[in-house]
Design a protein around this motif. Structure first.
Motif, short mmCIF file in Angstrom:
data_model
loop_
_atom_site.label_atom_id
_atom_site.label_comp_id
_atom_site.label_asym_id
_atom_site.label_seq_id
_atom_site.Cartn_x
_atom_site.Cartn_y
_atom_site.Cartn_z
N GLY A 97 1.01 -1.17 -0.07
CA GLY A 97 -0.01 0.07 0.10
C GLY A 97 0.62 1.33 -0.07
N SER A 98 2.23 1.21 0.20
CA SER A 98 2.71 2.46 0.27
C SER A 98 4.50 2.02 0.37
CB SER A 98 2.37 3.06 1.50
OG SER A 98 3.16 4.55 1.62
N THR A 99 5.32 2.97 0.40
CA THR A 99 6.65 3.03 0.50
C THR A 99 6.93 3.14 2.19
OG1 THR A 99 6.95 3.60 -1.57
CG2 THR A 99 8.80 3.76 -0.15
N PHE A 100 7.70 2.19 2.53
CA PHE A 100 7.95 2.29 3.91
C PHE A 100 9.37 2.31 4.05
CE2 PHE A 100 4.08 0.02 3.61
CZ PHE A 100 3.33 0.57 4.63
N PHE A 151 0.08 1.03 11.73
CA PHE A 151 1.06 1.99 12.43
C PHE A 151 1.31 2.98 11.37
CE2 PHE A 151 2.14 -2.41 13.48
CZ PHE A 151 2.15 -2.55 14.86
N ASN A 152 1.00 4.28 12.07
CA ASN A 152 0.91 5.32 11.19
C ASN A 152 1.80 6.42 12.15
OD1 ASN A 152 -0.61 4.73 9.09
ND2 ASN A 152 -2.47 4.89 10.35
N ALA A 153 2.71 6.33 12.65
CA ALA A 153 3.37 6.92 13.60
C ALA A 153 4.58 7.64 12.49
CB ALA A 153 4.26 6.26 14.77
N PRO A 154 4.90 8.88 12.70
CA PRO A 154 5.73 9.73 12.11
C PRO A 154 7.27 8.95 12.22
CG PRO A 154 4.90 11.29 13.72
CD PRO A 154 4.29 9.91 13.74
N LEU A 155 7.90 8.91 11.29
CA LEU A 155 9.43 8.57 11.25
C LEU A 155 10.15 9.57 12.08
CD1 LEU A 155 9.80 7.26 7.77
CD2 LEU A 155 9.49 5.91 9.57
#
Length: 133
Positions: free
Chosen positions: A101-104, A120-124
Motif C-alpha cells: 500500500g505504500s513505501t515504507f 502503524f501510522n506514527a511519523p518517522l
C-alpha cells in the motif's frame, strides 16, 4: 505416510488448545479403531497425560507412522487427518507477513500469531532511517 506431515508442535497445539477439540477427538477415534497389529493407544494415553511434552508427541507420531506402514487404510485416514489438521490450525512456526500500500522506510518487525490487522501510522523519527535528513 510422510512423518513430516505430523509435527510434534502441531500435535501439542491441537491437544492443548480447546479450539482444536474436534481435531483431537478425530485423532483419538482413529487411533482407537481396531488394529490388526500394533496399536498407538499406549503412546496416545501417555501423550494425553502430558500433552505439552515434545518427546511424548514424537513417540506418538512414531507409533502412528508405524501403524500406517502396517495398515494401508489407517495410513490413508491418518494422512487425511494430517491434511485437515494442517489446514485448520495446526500450523506452528510458519509466519507470513505482507507489507503493501505504500513505501515504507525504517525497520520492519515480523511476528507470528497476531490476529486482525495492525496499522502503524506514527511519523518517522529524524535520523539515518527516516524523517527529515
Amino acid at each position: 505416510m510422510d512423518p513430516i506431515l505430523i509435527r510434534p508442535e502441531m500435535l501439542i497445539r491441537i491437544a492443548t488448545d480447546a479450539a482444536h477439540g474436534s481435531l483431537w477427538a478425530a485423532l483419538r477415534g482413529l487411533v482407537r479403531r481396531p488394529a490388526p497389529g500394533e496399536s498407538a493407544e499406549p503412546e496416545l494415553a501417555a501423550f494425553e497425560e502430558s500433552p505439552a511434552d515434545p518427546q511424548l508427541a514424537r513417540a506418538l507420531i512414531t507409533a502412528l507412522v508405524q501403524r500406517a506402514a502396517q495398515e494401508a487404510a489407517f495410513g490413508a485416514a491418518l494422512e487425511r487427518w494430517g491434511d485437515i489438521a494442517e489446514d485448520e490450525g495446526g500450523r506452528v512456526g510458519r509466519v507470513t507477513n505482507t507489507i503493501s500500500g505504500s513505501t515504507f522506510h525504517g525497520a520492519v518487525i515480523q511476528g507470528g500469531d497476531i490476529h486482525g490487522m495492525n496499522v502503524f501510522n506514527a511519523p518517522l523519527p529524524d535520523g539515518p532511517m527516516g524523517g527529515s535528513q
